[in-house]
Design a protein around this motif. Structure first.
Motif, mmCIF file in Angstrom:
data_model
loop_
_atom_site.group_PDB
_atom_site.id
_atom_site.type_symbol
_atom_site.label_atom_id
_atom_site.label_comp_id
_atom_site.label_asym_id
_atom_site.label_seq_id
_atom_site.Cartn_x
_atom_site.Cartn_y
_atom_site.Cartn_z
ATOM 1 N N THR A 290 0.833 -1.207 0.000
ATOM 2 C CA THR A 290 0.000 0.000 0.000
ATOM 3 C C THR A 290 0.862 1.251 0.000
ATOM 4 O O THR A 290 0.580 2.224 -0.713
ATOM 5 C CB THR A 290 -0.941 0.011 1.209
ATOM 6 O OG1 THR A 290 -1.806 -1.134 1.144
ATOM 7 C CG2 THR A 290 -1.816 1.266 1.202
ATOM 8 N N GLY B 67 -9.968 5.118 -1.535
ATOM 9 C CA GLY B 67 -8.605 4.972 -2.019
ATOM 10 C C GLY B 67 -8.313 5.772 -3.266
ATOM 11 O O GLY B 67 -7.157 6.113 -3.531
ATOM 12 N N ALA C 17 -4.345 5.229 4.133
ATOM 13 C CA ALA C 17 -3.320 5.069 3.097
ATOM 14 C C ALA C 17 -2.613 6.391 2.811
ATOM 15 O O ALA C 17 -2.029 6.560 1.753
ATOM 16 C CB ALA C 17 -3.928 4.507 1.819
#
Length: 268
Positions: free
Chosen positions: A94, A119, A151
């Protein structure tokens, strides 16, 4: 059909998320392909700029394909392919696709062709110049389902935007349209869908006309000094400037100007 289309156009790398039938969500294959694409951009000295976009007219990226990757990460599903084994074996996958570690100092342009949710919005924060189609939408809805946008958004967004705008996106979970995203500073420009790729190409061509070592030093300094004390930041800046001034490109630029011609930068 490959999850990523990697198209090298001279000094430009065009990376297209290629799962329009699945809203360009990031599945296991796309995790790996995107990580590999960024690594190729990083290592290929001929590539001076990357353009990130997606297939279709509706979705840039609607987040991770959790139905596919979560069972693997939790152990509910055993890896059945070499790609799944590689996905499990790389705990930093990631970070790699979000350009957190290692960072990428070459310029990255995003051509946002539709919705960027979860995301997708996180991925955009790893880019530098962001052109959005006028129907594009953005959102970080993770808290609505009990998780967080982990993330990069909880760190990056409040550094990239004014606090109140960042918190509206992080805490609200509501859709933000392209025009509002422009006002916030989340995107650089809003254009029609028909103009989107041409504008991305315009910016990419402009980057390629400039000295690559200089541009990478600018981006490296902006990233690395963002939270440093001023004295340390200025010291880092001077070190980067001195390094660039010793390059052949730094001599080519003034010479070309004096000779009234376009400079031929070689990244040396």
């Amino acid at each position: 059909m490959s999850a990523i289309v990697f198209d090298k156009r001279g000094q430009q790398a065009w990376i297209t998320l290629n799962r329009p039938q699945a809203k360009n969500m990031i599945n296991g294959e796309m995790f790996l392909d995107l990580a590999d694409a960024w690594q190729e951009v990083r290592e290929d000295d001929d590539i001076r700029v990357a353009v990130l976009t997606a297939a279709g007219d509706e979705d840039f990226c609607c987040g991770g394909d959790l139905a596919e990757v979560i069972p693997l990460w939790t152990g509910a599903k055993q890896p059945q392919t070499q790609a799944e084994e590689r996905l499990l074996a790389d705990p930093l996958i990631t970070d790699k696709i979000m350009l957190k570690a290692p960072p990428l100092y070459k310029p990255v342009i995003a051509a946002i062709n539709g919705r960027a949710l979860g995301g997708g919005t996180e991925l955009l924060q790893a880019t530098d110049i962001r052109i959005a189609a006028e129907h594009a939408q953005f959102s970080l809805p993770e808290p609505k389902v009990g998780v967080v946008p982990g993330a990069g958004s909880m760190v990056r967004l409040a550094r990239q935007l004014p606090w109140a705008h960042a918190m509206k996106i992080l805490l609200g979970g509501e859709l933000v349209g392209a025009s509002e995203a422009l006002i916030m500073g989340l995107v650089s420009e809003v254009v029609t869908q028909g103009e989107l790729l041409a504008r991305a190409e315009h910016y990419a061509d402009n980057v390629c006309r400039q000295a690559p070592l200089a541009l990478q030093a600018v981006k490296r300094t902006a990233l690395e000094t963002h939270t440093l004390p001023w004295a340390d930041a200025f010291q880092f800046e001077m070190e980067q400037a001195a390094h660039v001034m010793m390059s052949k490109d730094a001599r080519e630029g003034p010479r070309a100007f004096k000779e009234k011609r376009e400079p031929q930068f070689r990244g040396e």
